[in-house]
Scaffold this active site. Sequence first.
Site, mmCIF file in Angstrom:
data_model
loop_
_atom_site.group_PDB
_atom_site.id
_atom_site.type_symbol
_atom_site.label_atom_id
_atom_site.label_comp_id
_atom_site.label_asym_id
_atom_site.label_seq_id
_atom_site.Cartn_x
_atom_site.Cartn_y
_atom_site.Cartn_z
ATOM 1 N N LEU A 25 0.723 -1.191 -0.200
ATOM 2 C CA LEU A 25 0.057 0.055 0.015
ATOM 3 C C LEU A 25 0.856 1.230 0.273
ATOM 4 O O LEU A 25 0.440 2.278 -0.123
ATOM 5 C CB LEU A 25 -0.948 0.010 1.339
ATOM 6 C CG LEU A 25 -1.896 -1.038 1.415
ATOM 7 C CD1 LEU A 25 -2.827 -1.145 2.535
ATOM 8 C CD2 LEU A 25 -2.771 -1.167 0.240
ATOM 9 N N GLY A 26 2.251 1.289 0.205
ATOM 10 C CA GLY A 26 3.073 2.324 0.248
ATOM 11 C C GLY A 26 4.026 2.199 1.325
ATOM 12 O O GLY A 26 4.027 1.114 2.189
ATOM 13 N N GLY A 28 7.850 4.162 3.080
ATOM 14 C CA GLY A 28 8.770 5.294 3.345
ATOM 15 C C GLY A 28 9.985 5.175 3.977
ATOM 16 O O GLY A 28 10.229 4.066 4.439
ATOM 17 N N GLY A 31 8.737 2.817 7.139
ATOM 18 C CA GLY A 31 8.450 1.348 7.120
ATOM 19 C C GLY A 31 7.646 1.138 5.708
ATOM 20 O O GLY A 31 7.517 1.942 4.985
ATOM 21 N N VAL A 33 3.917 -0.797 4.165
ATOM 22 C CA VAL A 33 2.510 -1.267 4.513
ATOM 23 C C VAL A 33 2.025 -2.071 3.472
ATOM 24 O O VAL A 33 2.085 -1.823 2.148
ATOM 25 C CB VAL A 33 1.519 -0.034 4.672
ATOM 26 C CG1 VAL A 33 0.318 -0.702 5.373
ATOM 27 C CG2 VAL A 33 2.373 1.011 5.908
ATOM 28 N N LYS A 48 1.904 -3.079 9.092
ATOM 29 C CA LYS A 48 2.946 -2.019 8.820
ATOM 30 C C LYS A 48 4.105 -2.920 9.505
ATOM 31 O O LYS A 48 4.128 -3.512 10.618
ATOM 32 C CB LYS A 48 2.637 -0.750 9.544
ATOM 33 C CG LYS A 48 3.970 0.128 9.496
ATOM 34 C CD LYS A 48 3.922 1.509 10.069
ATOM 35 C CE LYS A 48 2.968 2.278 9.041
ATOM 36 N NZ LYS A 48 2.990 3.703 9.338
ATOM 37 N N ASP A 147 3.095 13.211 14.552
ATOM 38 C CA ASP A 147 3.494 13.137 13.140
ATOM 39 C C ASP A 147 2.223 13.322 12.542
ATOM 40 O O ASP A 147 1.979 12.624 11.206
ATOM 41 C CB ASP A 147 4.104 11.738 12.859
ATOM 42 C CG ASP A 147 4.512 11.837 11.360
ATOM 43 O OD1 ASP A 147 5.223 13.057 10.922
ATOM 44 O OD2 ASP A 147 4.469 10.690 10.644
#
Length: 502
Positions: A25-26, A28, A31, A33, A48, A147
């Site tokens: 799902l993405g 960075g 970490g 996901v 995650k 964050d």
Amino acid sequence: MNLPMPGLVITGPNGKDTLRLEEGLGGGAFGIVFRATDTTNGRSYAVKFPQCAIFGGAPELSAFFNEVEAAKQIRHPNVVSVLHTEVNQPNQSPYLVMEYLPGGTLKKRLDGVKAAGKQLAADAVRQIAESLIDGMAAINAKMLHRDLKPDNILLDGDTPKIADFGLSKLVGAATRTSTFKGGQHVLYMAPEGWKGDKNEIQLDMYALGIVLYEVAALKYPYKIPADSNGLRDMHLFQAAPPLTSLRPDLPTSFCHVVTRLMEKSPRARFAQWTEVKDAVVRAFTPAAGATAKHSPIISSMVNTIGALHDVHSKRQLEEDARVAQQGDWRKLNEFQADKLMEEIKAAVEGFNHSSPLAQIQFSARGGSKGDFTLPFGGPLRIKFFDVQPVLKLKRGVARYAALVVDMDGAGLNFLLFRSDEDDLYGRWVPVRINISAIVDPRKMPPRPQPFGFEAGEIKEIGRAEGAMHIYTLDWPEGSCGEAFLQAAHQTMQRRNQGNGRR
């Protein structure tokens, strides 16, 4: 070590070997996901896998997952639920399992609205604002998020849900021997984060202020510099364009809530999330059935004036910092005097805009100081002076004051309160003085009420607070601009009734 990849089967909320990783799902720096399917019921989850290298070692990683365990206790409609964690499985990277939301991020939605040349309707802005405030209140009851940004806000239909507690810090961390400090995205980090000061919930309020500015304006509030030093100065010294100028269709008082959330000083923001929620609800709720205490003209003006809240320019903030280092209170006081005058003049301008019959005129008297001439009421003069000795009251310490006085001697004071020596800017608070009912009027010279004290009398405020005294104190609620308009209205009423001196 089993590396996370599609097809890997892991332990989930329903037991061992029940989650199968699907597509990514993405990811960075923090970490990666994956979407995962529960093999027992087909339900989807988000999994995650943190980048272990960013923690520095096993103790930091363990501290992080301890805080994730605290996040699992949070259940709220506007917070993404953390459902399961695994830390010590043999040959398996640590991970956490969260609810899966296919609606994408708030950032993606805002980008889409902007690309279409549109803007979010006021009702949508309100719904997002109230939802995020509620979600942050639930999170901050346990921890600091640290964050918050549009990328970390997921959508469940139209409902925003706050995600990613990976960089959170427990509010009660002072009781622990080791706490994961984490880091915050540089575009949303509050000034106190850049300065290394103590982090409290106001840190998250600042980030939410920027997020809500983006929700309303579809643009980031500051001009982004290229280097890290510039980013620090951006948050400490740069002023955001007024949201009222970008979204005049939104309630002015809502725009002021966003401005207050983005204040440079944590003390100038809200104390609790309940205050933020109440302010937003009031901003979007038309006053109904309220009984006006003023003439129609004054009432119209008061209803159109929001809580005026200035944001300092970069140049002025830099000057304030330099002055603070020198301990030059006088220049800070003069700056705050200008700020009070600007608020009063804005209130007067709003009144003049609402009044087709007569106007309040301003006559400059050096800098921004001056006199206001009332229709049918004569002049209202404003004087500024040092408070000697300083007043130490329940609201703080006052070293500087202003007197608003008409031709008859009626009016009020404004006191510049600072909570302590570190509170450089302070806040203006109006106060009206009356003669106590216990006083024999024959033993006091006649004096119109309410009134304010001159410099030589101002010490009487300290004596009158919290004790039986010949004077009583009235602390009006609302803005300083409203308090000035109320004084102007009382002067006009007294003169129109023929009770004042001619």
